[in-house]
Each structure stands twice: as structure tokens, then as C-alpha cells.
Scaffold this motif. Sequence first.
Motif, PDB file in Angstrom:
ATOM      1  N   UNK A  69       5.808   5.290  -0.439  1.00 40.61           N
ATOM      2  CA  UNK A  69       6.850   4.289  -0.156  1.00 40.61           C
ATOM      3  C   UNK A  69       6.193   2.921   0.060  1.00 40.61           C
ATOM      4  N   UNK A  70       6.601   1.965  -0.783  1.00 37.84           N
ATOM      5  CA  UNK A  70       6.129   0.584  -0.660  1.00 37.84           C
ATOM      6  C   UNK A  70       7.020  -0.103   0.385  1.00 37.84           C
ATOM      7  N   UNK A 109     -11.968   6.295  -2.470  1.00 36.01           N
ATOM      8  CA  UNK A 109     -11.666   5.730  -3.787  1.00 36.01           C
ATOM      9  C   UNK A 109     -11.150   4.290  -3.691  1.00 36.01           C
ATOM     10  N   UNK A 110     -10.685   3.894  -2.515  1.00 36.39           N
ATOM     11  CA  UNK A 110     -10.084   2.552  -2.387  1.00 36.39           C
ATOM     12  C   UNK A 110     -10.734   1.777  -1.246  1.00 36.39           C
ATOM     13  N   UNK A 111     -11.984   1.334  -1.415  1.00 34.68           N
ATOM     14  CA  UNK A 111     -12.601   0.573  -0.332  1.00 34.68           C
ATOM     15  C   UNK A 111     -11.799  -0.709  -0.052  1.00 34.68           C
ATOM     16  N   UNK A 112     -11.712  -1.054   1.195  1.00 36.64           N
ATOM     17  CA  UNK A 112     -10.950  -2.266   1.554  1.00 36.64           C
ATOM     18  C   UNK A 112      -9.543  -1.928   2.020  1.00 36.64           C
ATOM     19  N   UNK A 128      -3.856   7.017  -5.799  1.00 36.29           N
ATOM     20  CA  UNK A 128      -5.131   6.291  -5.714  1.00 36.29           C
ATOM     21  C   UNK A 128      -5.168   5.172  -6.757  1.00 36.29           C
ATOM     22  N   UNK A 129      -4.775   5.477  -8.008  1.00 37.43           N
ATOM     23  CA  UNK A 129      -4.778   4.449  -9.067  1.00 37.43           C
ATOM     24  C   UNK A 129      -3.842   3.298  -8.685  1.00 37.43           C
ATOM     25  N   UNK A 130      -2.666   3.659  -8.165  1.00 38.46           N
ATOM     26  CA  UNK A 130      -1.704   2.619  -7.767  1.00 38.46           C
ATOM     27  C   UNK A 130      -2.323   1.705  -6.703  1.00 38.46           C
ATOM     28  N   UNK A 131      -2.953   2.296  -5.677  1.00 42.59           N
ATOM     29  CA  UNK A 131      -3.508   1.493  -4.581  1.00 42.59           C
ATOM     30  C   UNK A 131      -4.702   0.671  -5.053  1.00 42.59           C
ATOM     31  N   UNK A 132      -5.499   1.276  -5.963  1.00 43.12           N
ATOM     32  CA  UNK A 132      -6.672   0.536  -6.451  1.00 43.12           C
ATOM     33  C   UNK A 132      -6.258  -0.763  -7.138  1.00 43.12           C
ATOM     34  N   UNK A 133      -5.100  -0.753  -7.795  1.00 44.86           N
ATOM     35  CA  UNK A 133      -4.633  -1.965  -8.465  1.00 44.86           C
ATOM     36  C   UNK A 133      -4.161  -3.022  -7.471  1.00 44.86           C
ATOM     37  N   UNK A 134      -3.934  -2.613  -6.223  1.00 42.77           N
ATOM     38  CA  UNK A 134      -3.404  -3.558  -5.222  1.00 42.77           C
ATOM     39  C   UNK A 134      -4.513  -4.278  -4.445  1.00 42.77           C
ATOM     40  N   UNK A 135      -5.749  -3.730  -4.514  1.00 45.15           N
ATOM     41  CA  UNK A 135      -6.814  -4.342  -3.696  1.00 45.15           C
ATOM     42  C   UNK A 135      -7.257  -5.678  -4.295  1.00 45.15           C
ATOM     43  N   UNK A 179       5.008  -0.953  12.929  1.00 42.49           N
ATOM     44  CA  UNK A 179       3.566  -1.245  12.969  1.00 42.49           C
ATOM     45  C   UNK A 179       3.104  -2.018  11.739  1.00 42.49           C
ATOM     46  N   UNK A 180       4.013  -2.251  10.808  1.00 39.57           N
ATOM     47  CA  UNK A 180       3.711  -3.150   9.688  1.00 39.57           C
ATOM     48  C   UNK A 180       2.837  -2.562   8.599  1.00 39.57           C
ATOM     49  N   UNK A 181       2.866  -1.233   8.400  1.00 43.24           N
ATOM     50  CA  UNK A 181       2.081  -0.654   7.295  1.00 43.24           C
ATOM     51  C   UNK A 181       2.614  -1.156   5.959  1.00 43.24           C
ATOM     52  N   UNK A 182       1.706  -1.306   4.982  1.00 45.51           N
ATOM     53  CA  UNK A 182       2.153  -1.732   3.649  1.00 45.51           C
ATOM     54  C   UNK A 182       2.718  -0.537   2.881  1.00 45.51           C
ATOM     55  N   UNK A 183       2.093   0.616   3.047  1.00 45.94           N
ATOM     56  CA  UNK A 183       2.556   1.821   2.345  1.00 45.94           C
ATOM     57  C   UNK A 183       2.646   3.005   3.303  1.00 45.94           C
TER      58      UNK A 183
END
Length: 417
Positions: A394-395, A348-351, A410-417, A373-377
Motif C-alpha cells: 500500500x502506497x 536489496x534496497x539500501x537507503x 523489491x523492484x518497485x521500491x528500488x525504483x523509488x530510491x 507514524x508517516x510510513x511511505x509504504x
Amino acid sequence: MSIQAVRGFNDIFDTETTAKIQAVEQLLIQAAQAHGYSEVRLPFLEKAELYRRSIGETSDIVNKEMYTFSDKNDDLLCLRPEGTASCIRTAIEHNVLYQHSRKWYYLSPMFRRERPQKGRYRQFYQFGMEAIGIAEPFVDIEHLLLLHNIFKTLKIGSKVRLTLNYLGGADTRARYKQALQAYYHQHKNSFSPLDLQRLEENPLRILDSKDSSLQAINKNAPVMSNFYNDSEQKALEAITQQLNAHEIAYAHNPYLVRGLDYYTGCIYEWVAPELGAQATVCGGGRYDKLANQLGSQDIAATGFSIGMERLLELVETNIPPKITVTWISLSEESLKSSLQSCHKIRQACPGISVDTNYDISKIKNALKKANKRGYTYVIISGEDEINTGKYQLKDMINNEQYSLSLEEIITHLQHKV
Ligand code: HAM
């Protein structure tokens, strides 16, 4: 003793570096495709004879820098030092020009056994574009414009300078060769055996010497432009007029010959002085006689190659950080469902990159590792989350935490791409 890489052959694994390489490669490929060029994939190994006949026996590449070896059937093979000769060999071998001219690009490693230093490696990458079967000088101008635009897009336009020259035809060269030989004969006492050979066979090669005493001698050598006929003079003017019309700054260096023997007509280099000793980022030009040198009829062609390591050195990293997510499972149930949930997010979140964890974690340790390791979420899933269907997102940048269903994540992450 542990085994180390071969000198001049680099390992590249730093994620920021590979992300930068990919972004720049993508931009170059898009530029090539936007101009109607398609990819050509060439073999890494060629017959050594290909380079002897094209780049030339008195060139540094053929003389000192090729990785050449005898195959079991005694064929003398060579790791390719460049891509242009292979392109023409391919075009001739597959008779592709029978249908129409070809515009090819390649992005591949090349091999030269030079003394390694910053900007000079034994395995290095070139991005090249070759227009094969096109005689109109218009395509040379198009290449220069395209390069100018690429450098501008990469925000290095002010760092690179274009230098060009025009190599005359056979008659002009013959007269020029005589003048050069007469001049160099006065200085030949200080020449190495290779330069003495060049003096007799191909004195233009001496103009390209990296030897400092020869470079001093070269400063007063005769210039080819004094031997041009009318049409050669006009051809050079036509190119410089077009560059002026497009407001592309250039310098005419009448001593520029380039290190390979196959050039005819307009030749050029883009140089970035800030790179120091290895400052040439891109080199190219017309090579209408190369096909003939390889045993075919003449094929008009022109092209260039960019040295990727040198280009990347100039480009500032301003690639937006990629969104990276890791899924932390705190229970057996959560671990089992994580493969499917991670798969759903990826689809659902390419990229976005979603990293699965393969064992049950302790929350404190897992968060510490994720931070390192620097993960964003981070998505946290334990027994409660499985029961309620609400996971902890967790952001890691803003240090905020939300309780969300998988669909809401998924909706939250899609808005971040
Ligand atoms: P070249 O000048 O030999 O031309 O190489 C092109 C570029 O490759 C150089 O300007 C430099 O940026 C890079 N390069 C060369 N050697 C090394 C090295 N040892 N380490 C790192 N980078 C290097 C050609 O190869 C021609 N085939 C260009 C061309 C294409 N002419 C017409 N079409």
C-alpha cells in the motif's frame, strides 16, 4: 520529582531534526575528506592546564566557562571547551609531524558553562578542520574558499558574512599593547576586576568584551593595523587580494581579536545577523605559536570550527523524505516469515528503512497507526498472502494498493530510491 536534563544540555530525538543533522554532517565530512583531511577523535577530558596555557588565563572560556574538577588523584581535569588545543597536544604527544604535516577534521561535542540562550548551549557541537605543520598562507585561503563553498551548497551564502583581521607578530603586538594600555587607563574607573587584570596582562582581550559599556569604549581604541610592519601589511593585502580574486565578499574589522589567546596572523569569523545575539557561525585563523605555548617548538597551523547548532538553524530543511516501510502481519505464519522478508528488502534496497512489527495486527488499527507514524509504504501479509505468495503493497502517499510478490515489491521500491 522526576529527573530532568542538565540546563544547556539538549535532547534531540525528532526524526526530521536528526535527519537534517545527519545530512549536514555528511556534507561537511565529505567536504573535509575531499580536501584530504582525515578524522581525528579526541578525548572529551583533558588536563585543565592545556586550556590555561593555550586559550589563555584572561579569556572568558578559561575564566568562567570551563567544567573543571579534581580527579581522585588530584589531577585538575576539564571537559573540553574546544578542539584546537587538543589537536596540537595530540600532534606533539604522538610526534606525528615527524613524518608529514597533518590535516585533521573533527565533529564532536564541546562544553562551556555559558548562560544558555538561543544559539548558546553548555554542550554544543563543533565541526572543525585544522591544518597542522603548514606555514603557507595558501591554506588559510583554501579554508575560506571551502567555507564559502559549504555555505553556498547549503544555500545560506547570502545569510553569512565574512569578517577578518590580521594579528601582527610579537614586536607589533608589544607596541600595540602599550598603545591600548595607555588608552584604556583613561577609562579604567569603570572596569571590573577581571578587566583590570586584562588591562595589565592582556589588553587585547578587552577588545573582545561582551560588556556594552566596554564595547562603547572600544569604538575609539587604537587599531593594530597602525602598528604593522611592511611584511604584515603585505600579508593582509595578499589575503584580501585572493579573496577579491575569488569574489568572496569580506569586511576588515581591525578590532577583531577572537575570544582565544592562541591566534597569530589571519583570523576570521562568519556571522549570520539573522541569528540575533549569537550570530557567529564559524570562527578560525592561524595559531603558529600554540605548540610553543604547550612546550614544544613552533608548529605553523591554521583552522576553523563551525558551531553546528547555529549552522543548522540557518539551513532550511529540504531533505527528501526517506522511504519508510512497515510490514503488517495479520497471521501467525506471516509474522514468522516477516523477519526474513524484511531482511531481504533491506538488503536489496539500501537507503530504505523497513520497520518490523512484532505482533499480529488487526488491519484497521495497523493502518491507522501506520498513517499516524508517516510510513511511505505498508506491506500487508495475512493467510491469503502466504498461500498465494502475493502481498499487498500500500502506497500511503498516493493511496494506491498493489498485489505483488516479494521480488516485485523489491523492484518497485528500488525504483523509488
Ligand atoms: P570559537 O569561536 O570559540 O572558536 O567557537 C567556534 C564556534 O563554535 C562559534 O563561532 C560558535 O558558532 C560555536 N560556539 C561556541 N560556543 C558556543 C555555545 N556555547 N553554544 C553554541 N555554539 C557555540 C573555537 O572554538 C576555535 N577552536 C576555532 C578554531 C579552530 N580556531 C582555529 N581552529
